[in-house]
Design a protein around this motif. Sequence first.
Motif, PDB file in Angstrom:
ATOM      1  N   ARG A  11     -18.443   8.230 -43.967  1.00 27.23           N
ATOM      2  CA  ARG A  11     -19.086   9.537 -43.782  1.00 27.23           C
ATOM      3  C   ARG A  11     -18.190  10.403 -42.904  1.00 27.23           C
ATOM      4  NH1 ARG A  11     -24.049  10.228 -45.724  1.00 27.23           N
ATOM      5  NH2 ARG A  11     -25.390   8.428 -46.090  1.00 27.23           N
ATOM      6  N   SER A  12     -17.497  11.358 -43.528  1.00 28.07           N
ATOM      7  CA  SER A  12     -16.571  12.191 -42.758  1.00 28.07           C
ATOM      8  C   SER A  12     -16.526  13.640 -43.221  1.00 28.07           C
ATOM      9  CB  SER A  12     -15.153  11.595 -42.849  1.00 28.07           C
ATOM     10  OG  SER A  12     -14.745  11.502 -44.195  1.00 28.07           O
ATOM     11  N   LEU A  13     -17.350  14.016 -44.204  1.00 31.24           N
ATOM     12  CA  LEU A  13     -17.265  15.355 -44.774  1.00 31.24           C
ATOM     13  C   LEU A  13     -18.279  16.300 -44.146  1.00 31.24           C
ATOM     14  CD1 LEU A  13     -16.839  14.484 -48.565  1.00 31.24           C
ATOM     15  CD2 LEU A  13     -15.086  14.737 -46.794  1.00 31.24           C
ATOM     16  N   SER A  14     -17.846  17.537 -43.895  1.00 30.48           N
ATOM     17  CA  SER A  14     -18.726  18.573 -43.350  1.00 30.48           C
ATOM     18  C   SER A  14     -19.359  19.369 -44.489  1.00 30.48           C
ATOM     19  CB  SER A  14     -17.915  19.516 -42.462  1.00 30.48           C
ATOM     20  OG  SER A  14     -16.992  20.257 -43.256  1.00 30.48           O
ATOM     21  N   GLY A  15     -20.277  20.280 -44.127  1.00 35.42           N
ATOM     22  CA  GLY A  15     -20.886  21.139 -45.135  1.00 35.42           C
ATOM     23  C   GLY A  15     -19.865  22.040 -45.803  1.00 35.42           C
ATOM     24  N   LEU A  16     -18.871  22.515 -45.027  1.00 39.43           N
ATOM     25  CA  LEU A  16     -17.821  23.351 -45.587  1.00 39.43           C
ATOM     26  C   LEU A  16     -16.982  22.558 -46.585  1.00 39.43           C
ATOM     27  CD1 LEU A  16     -16.660  26.200 -45.472  1.00 39.43           C
ATOM     28  CD2 LEU A  16     -15.080  25.404 -43.675  1.00 39.43           C
ATOM     29  N   THR A 221     -20.900  12.329 -46.716  1.00 36.59           N
ATOM     30  CA  THR A 221     -21.144  13.587 -46.015  1.00 36.59           C
ATOM     31  C   THR A 221     -21.953  13.364 -44.743  1.00 36.59           C
ATOM     32  OG1 THR A 221     -21.130  14.788 -48.113  1.00 36.59           O
ATOM     33  CG2 THR A 221     -22.161  15.891 -46.239  1.00 36.59           C
ATOM     34  N   LYS A 222     -21.564  14.051 -43.678  1.00 34.92           N
ATOM     35  CA  LYS A 222     -22.333  14.003 -42.443  1.00 34.92           C
ATOM     36  C   LYS A 222     -23.644  14.765 -42.640  1.00 34.92           C
ATOM     37  CE  LYS A 222     -17.980  14.356 -39.844  1.00 34.92           C
ATOM     38  NZ  LYS A 222     -17.184  15.244 -38.960  1.00 34.92           N
ATOM     39  N   ASN A 223     -24.747  14.153 -42.233  1.00 38.29           N
ATOM     40  CA  ASN A 223     -26.059  14.798 -42.283  1.00 38.29           C
ATOM     41  C   ASN A 223     -26.327  15.466 -43.640  1.00 38.29           C
ATOM     42  OD1 ASN A 223     -28.544  15.671 -41.481  1.00 38.29           O
ATOM     43  ND2 ASN A 223     -27.795  17.232 -40.060  1.00 38.29           N
ATOM     44  N   PRO A 224     -26.314  14.676 -44.740  1.00 35.48           N
ATOM     45  CA  PRO A 224     -26.424  15.266 -46.081  1.00 35.48           C
ATOM     46  C   PRO A 224     -27.719  16.016 -46.329  1.00 35.48           C
ATOM     47  CG  PRO A 224     -26.700  12.871 -46.158  1.00 35.48           C
ATOM     48  CD  PRO A 224     -26.214  13.204 -44.781  1.00 35.48           C
ATOM     49  N   THR A 225     -28.805  15.659 -45.649  1.00 38.06           N
ATOM     50  CA  THR A 225     -30.082  16.337 -45.912  1.00 38.06           C
ATOM     51  C   THR A 225     -30.039  17.816 -45.558  1.00 38.06           C
ATOM     52  OG1 THR A 225     -30.908  15.692 -43.732  1.00 38.06           O
ATOM     53  CG2 THR A 225     -31.401  14.218 -45.579  1.00 38.06           C
TER      54      THR A 225
END
Length: 468
Positions: A11-16, A221-225
Amino acid sequence: MSENTKPELKRSLSGLHLWGIAVGLVISGEYFGWSFGWAAAGTLGFLVTTVLIAAMYTTFIFSFTELTTAIPHAGGPFAYSYRAFGPMGGFVAGFATLIEFVFAPPAIALAIGAYLNVQFPGLDPKLAAVGAYVVFMGLNIAGVTIAATFELFITVLAIIELVIFMGVVEPGFSWANFAAKGWSGEESFTIGSFSGIFAAIPFAIWFFLAIEGAAMAAEETKNPTKTVPKAYIAGILTLVVLAFGTMIFAGGVGDWNALSNINDPLPQAMKAVVGESSGWLHMLVWIGLFGLIASFHGIIMGYSRQIFALSRAGFLPPTFAKVNPKTKTPVAAILAGGVVGIAAIFSDSLIEIGGASLTANIVTMSVFGAIVMYIMSMAALFKLRASEPALDRPFKAPFFPVFPAIALGMAVVALVTMIYFNQLVFGLFVVLFAVAFLFYRFTAGLRENAEADDLLELAQVEARSMAD
């Protein structure tokens, strides 16, 4: 990674990052593919097709996001259909998604070759396509953060380049050019356009195809919700604006018939306005490659995660579920999809059927997989709303059940009409499905011995409970 360790993604991806993946997966659709729709429906007829398909995708994404946030799994649609309908549902959705994501890259790679051929006429587009596979499979193997950051960078450049394209050709644009010589050679829209509207569906879908692939990065993804809904909604709005802007401006600069069956419509449209020697044209070719590369690179990421998830669940050989202990990327899955894609590039005699070009048929094959997956996903949404009302849904589809019903109904119409107009390609699609089903039917042991997966274990427990 030890033998007893569950294969996991980092898990290393941001919303951007996720927005960049969502838009980047699709943005090549603004650079090529859609113009084949003009050959079927003319500019005005295809504009109608695009409006209908844009409505389908907008309602679909708002509905699909509910599934992605409730079940953030690398399998994406496979996971949702498994949860709703069990192993057989998972197989249908998973294999359909695999067809979509494995056949989209060779079409994009051929377009990359065509763009390079504009600058280097002696370069074989197919060899350039293979080179693209080698480079971007390597980048995906290097690590997901590196891959996603690169995807974000080239996606932003591709968006800027499309805006520049529209600005440069605007002085040469006229609605008279866009509406000239529509379907059946008429000067304006006619009744004959209606059959073309349906025949052009695959190429309007190409404008938006694969945006759902961002769901396959939800497990990374970090915090996918929270990040997934924002990324998806911003992504679909970005793509709708770019799709209509690119198509309308390209079609209004001259004779759109000359652009209707080629892999590089934007350079050719710009050439009609600024001439062959303009620096703007060379800029478009070089920077335009970023749009193609963004989708190509992102879809490689998508198909590898789908192969990984199917393999981890026992639907494909377990070797594809192995993750490199250093880069945390599914190397075997990345390479496997590349082998199939490269084979497709050189399969002219098999795929260049029905009088259509190789690229058009590869696009159509990919779209068949996408439409089946969309139908399964929306059916899963309705099923899970009924069977698991207590499932945590951080994002709920707005205007339920209207939005998912619109997406489902339009997807069914799209599938029926595509079968009617593309019977040979659909026959090949059915053959591939039949081969996959035989593998599924005789490899139950793989699923029994698959690595533990919380999603699948929950579905299996519920299935046994219902049987009791």
